[in-house]
Design a protein around this motif. Structure first.
Motif, PDB file in Angstrom:
ATOM      1  N   GLU A 397     -61.291  -7.626 -14.009  1.00 13.92           N
ATOM      2  CA  GLU A 397     -61.577  -8.766 -14.872  1.00 13.92           C
ATOM      3  C   GLU A 397     -62.716  -9.621 -14.323  1.00 13.92           C
ATOM      4  O   GLU A 397     -63.574 -10.096 -15.077  1.00 13.92           O
ATOM      5  N   GLN A 398     -62.754  -9.787 -13.005  1.00 14.76           N
ATOM      6  CA  GLN A 398     -63.819 -10.600 -12.416  1.00 14.76           C
ATOM      7  C   GLN A 398     -65.170  -9.891 -12.494  1.00 14.76           C
ATOM      8  O   GLN A 398     -66.199 -10.532 -12.728  1.00 14.76           O
ATOM      9  N   VAL A 399     -65.179  -8.571 -12.306  1.00 16.61           N
ATOM     10  CA  VAL A 399     -66.422  -7.816 -12.464  1.00 16.61           C
ATOM     11  C   VAL A 399     -66.920  -7.929 -13.903  1.00 16.61           C
ATOM     12  O   VAL A 399     -68.103  -8.189 -14.157  1.00 16.61           O
ATOM     13  N   ASN A 400     -66.010  -7.765 -14.861  1.00 18.56           N
ATOM     14  CA  ASN A 400     -66.407  -7.859 -16.269  1.00 18.56           C
ATOM     15  C   ASN A 400     -66.907  -9.248 -16.632  1.00 18.56           C
ATOM     16  O   ASN A 400     -67.856  -9.401 -17.421  1.00 18.56           O
ATOM     17  N   GLU A 401     -66.275 -10.262 -16.080  1.00 23.25           N
ATOM     18  CA  GLU A 401     -66.717 -11.628 -16.352  1.00 23.25           C
ATOM     19  C   GLU A 401     -68.155 -11.832 -15.880  1.00 23.25           C
ATOM     20  O   GLU A 401     -68.973 -12.451 -16.580  1.00 23.25           O
ATOM     21  N   GLU A 402     -68.463 -11.293 -14.699  1.00 25.57           N
ATOM     22  CA  GLU A 402     -69.814 -11.436 -14.174  1.00 25.57           C
ATOM     23  C   GLU A 402     -70.813 -10.625 -14.998  1.00 25.57           C
ATOM     24  O   GLU A 402     -71.938 -11.072 -15.243  1.00 25.57           O
ATOM     25  N   ILE A 403     -70.408  -9.442 -15.445  1.00 25.71           N
ATOM     26  CA  ILE A 403     -71.286  -8.626 -16.295  1.00 25.71           C
ATOM     27  C   ILE A 403     -71.584  -9.361 -17.600  1.00 25.71           C
ATOM     28  O   ILE A 403     -72.735  -9.447 -18.039  1.00 25.71           O
ATOM     29  N   ARG A 404     -70.539  -9.912 -18.226  1.00 26.89           N
ATOM     30  CA  ARG A 404     -70.725 -10.602 -19.513  1.00 26.89           C
ATOM     31  C   ARG A 404     -71.558 -11.874 -19.377  1.00 26.89           C
ATOM     32  O   ARG A 404     -72.162 -12.327 -20.349  1.00 26.89           O
ATOM     33  N   PHE A 409     -77.476  -7.509 -15.717  1.00 26.79           N
ATOM     34  CA  PHE A 409     -78.275  -6.561 -16.480  1.00 26.79           C
ATOM     35  C   PHE A 409     -79.149  -7.274 -17.508  1.00 26.79           C
ATOM     36  O   PHE A 409     -78.944  -8.450 -17.811  1.00 26.79           O
ATOM     37  N   ASP A 410     -80.103  -6.529 -18.082  1.00 28.79           N
ATOM     38  CA  ASP A 410     -80.930  -7.084 -19.153  1.00 28.79           C
ATOM     39  C   ASP A 410     -80.115  -7.287 -20.423  1.00 28.79           C
ATOM     40  O   ASP A 410     -80.327  -8.252 -21.162  1.00 28.79           O
ATOM     41  N   GLU A 411     -79.231  -6.345 -20.702  1.00 24.59           N
ATOM     42  CA  GLU A 411     -78.356  -6.412 -21.872  1.00 24.59           C
ATOM     43  C   GLU A 411     -76.986  -5.870 -21.479  1.00 24.59           C
ATOM     44  O   GLU A 411     -76.843  -5.158 -20.475  1.00 24.59           O
ATOM     45  N   VAL A 412     -75.973  -6.170 -22.294  1.00 25.16           N
ATOM     46  CA  VAL A 412     -74.607  -5.752 -22.010  1.00 25.16           C
ATOM     47  C   VAL A 412     -74.021  -5.040 -23.219  1.00 25.16           C
ATOM     48  O   VAL A 412     -74.187  -5.496 -24.362  1.00 25.16           O
ATOM     49  N   VAL A 413     -73.340  -3.919 -22.985  1.00 29.28           N
ATOM     50  CA  VAL A 413     -72.540  -3.270 -24.013  1.00 29.28           C
ATOM     51  C   VAL A 413     -71.084  -3.421 -23.582  1.00 29.28           C
ATOM     52  O   VAL A 413     -70.694  -2.995 -22.491  1.00 29.28           O
ATOM     53  N   ASP A 414     -70.275  -4.048 -24.424  1.00 33.02           N
ATOM     54  CA  ASP A 414     -68.914  -4.419 -24.039  1.00 33.02           C
ATOM     55  C   ASP A 414     -67.927  -3.327 -24.456  1.00 33.02           C
ATOM     56  O   ASP A 414     -67.193  -3.457 -25.438  1.00 33.02           O
ATOM     57  N   PHE A 415     -67.901  -2.241 -23.681  1.00 28.17           N
ATOM     58  CA  PHE A 415     -66.976  -1.141 -23.960  1.00 28.17           C
ATOM     59  C   PHE A 415     -65.520  -1.574 -23.802  1.00 28.17           C
ATOM     60  O   PHE A 415     -64.639  -1.069 -24.498  1.00 28.17           O
ATOM     61  N   ASP A 416     -65.264  -2.511 -22.905  1.00 30.98           N
ATOM     62  CA  ASP A 416     -63.903  -3.018 -22.719  1.00 30.98           C
ATOM     63  C   ASP A 416     -63.386  -3.645 -24.015  1.00 30.98           C
ATOM     64  O   ASP A 416     -62.255  -3.388 -24.447  1.00 30.98           O
TER      65      ASP A 416
END
Length: 465
Positions: A397-404, A409-416
């Motif tokens: 969850e913390q990794v995903n929070e930082e990704i979002r 990254f330049d852009e994010v695709v939210d597969f979760d």
């Protein structure tokens, strides 16, 4: 102190018939699709350089064999005597597989055998070249005979009239150096879009361990003796689920603006999908980009981690260590999609999310140094998997929070978000679960590929020096 180059490089200008997403850069909707040469016109007139490179390649190629007496200064030999520059702008990668480790039970290779690898193209072209790897061997790899052909049907047979012998510096045999790789001479062949090629090689003598990709989810074949140029598949009586030695197939395609590389673990490799059907999420992405002549190649390795080296178990070097070879080394790469990190949590025992996100940032820096755009994916839930507990879920969850947050990254695709169960967000929806609580089903991979916003591949990034 890092310097930022004044030139802005990379990215695509895309249109998506599905109408998904909002444009982030590139051409306006309705404008014509650019060729790679057009897209680079503003960057030091690189379109002219590409045309000259293609002219040189055509001049050096006679009857599908490169003439080594022509323009030798442009044939950069980095590893082995026949390797050309994989980043030559005249070429576009249509297929790839990352070398995952040494094959168990084959310490001296496959002497006296012929290996017929079945590979699936994302885009086609007028000529083809093949990369062979000996990464995980300390002994030279003797290739006595090699060929490429279009596959006929679903077995090991070739379409009549498509069999082409591969050469290396105009020689039919070559020794790939220890821990090295080699690129074949180009050969003229009408390569189909969304089709299968047979990359066949005969290894007549013992060597070192086979460099392989074990989780191909594609049936290839082995035969005894030299059956390299057999059109029929009768001699290929041993099916196999691995790719051996072959790591890339490039094509000449004047209409292609470049290639997208997908970089990840088993979820990108396609674990849980039906074999021999090309139903990984990158296959769906490739289908959506095919009309624009954009290649998509898969550089995933099942079990791979951002931080940990798992090559000893066939799961590849760390993402940080292999990124330069498996992503930056692919021909025509313009963007990369990164979906990596879940195995650092489940297999590597990493409990500090900051270490994982720091590794992901480093991958982005490596890509930006080459002007390559980066799209990053959130980590899928694994609540029904055996490695789940409160601690592992907290890290995810913390990794995903930082990704979002947009800081990696330049852009994010939210597969979760796409695959998680709305009633149990730490689990994959049952319809999207292959059955192990970690890997998607065919339906799950299809949903991932369809959700991907093609406009996230657009735009340009500064080339950092």
């Amino acid at each position: 102190m890092a310097l930022v180059c004044a030139a802005i490089i990379g990215g695509f200008a895309l249109l998506d018939g599905s109408g998904i997403g909002t444009r982030t850069g590139g051409l306006a909707f309705g404008e014509p699709w650019p060729s790679r040469a057009q897209d680079r016109a503003e960057d030091h007139d690189q379109d002219s350089a590409r045309e000259r490179a293609q002219d040189r390649a055509r001049d050096r190629t006679r009857d599908g064999v490169q003439d080594p007496t022509r323009d030798r200064a442009n044939d950069r030999t980095r590893i082995g005597t026949a390797e050309q520059s994989a980043s030559d702008s005249a070429w576009t990668a249509t297929w790839a597989a990352a070398p995952a480790g040494p094959e168990p039970g084959a310490p001296f290779g496959r002497p006296g055998r012929t290996i017929r690898n079945v590979v699936h193209t994302s885009i086609g072209g007028t000529s083809v070249r093949v990369t062979l790897s000996n990464l995980y061997s300390s002994a030279g790899l003797l290739i006595g005979h090699a060929s490429v052909a279009v596959r006929d049907g679903e077995g090991a047979a070739a379409v009549p009239g498509t069999m082409r012998r591969l050469t290396f510096a105009r020689q039919p045999a070559v020794t790939v150096p220890p821990h090295g790789q080699i690129i074949s001479d180009p050969v003229e062949l009408p390569v189909p879009y969304d089709g299968d090629l047979l990359v066949t090689l005969h290894t007549p003598a013992p060597g070192g361990p086979v460099t392989y990709h074990p989780m191909a989810f594609q049936t290839s074949y082995l035969a005894r003796g030299d059956r390299t140029e057999d059109l029929d598949g009768d001699a290929y009586t041993e099916p196999t689920g691995s790719w051996r030695y072959v790591t890339a197939v490039d094509v000449l395609n004047r209409e292609s603006p470049g290639t997208v590389v997908t970089f990840g673990d088993s979820i990108t490799d396609g674990d849980g999908s039906r074999p021999d059907t090309n139903r990984r999420w990158p296959d769906t992405l490739a289908a959506r980009l095919r009309d624009q002549h954009i290649g998509v190649v898969n550089a995933a390795i099942s079990g791979n981690q951002v931080l940990g080296d798992q090559s000893w178990r066939g799961c590849g070097e760390s993402g940080l260590a292999r990124f330069r070879r498996d992503v930056l080394g692919r021909a025509g790469v313009r963007a990369v999609v990164i979906d990596l990190g879940v195995n650092d949590i489940l297999r590597g025992g990493e409990r500090d999310p900051a270490r994982i996100t720091a590794g992901l940032r480093d991958l982005t820096r490596q890509a930006h140094a080459r002007g390559i755009r980066v799209v990053g994916a959130t980590l899928l839930p694994f609540g029904a998997h055996g490695g789940y507990d409160d601690a592992t879920e907290a890290v995810r969850e913390q990794v995903n929070e930082e990704i979002r947050s947009g800081g990696i990254f330049d852009e994010v695709v939210d597969f979760d978000q796409v695959l998680s169960d709305p009633y149990a967000p730490d689990r994959i929806r049952p319809v999207y679960d292959s059955g192990d609580g970690l890997h998607p089903s065919d339906a799950g991979y299809l949903a991932m590929g369809r959700h991907f916003d093609l406009t996230s591949l657009e735009g340009k990034v500064p080339a950092e020096l």
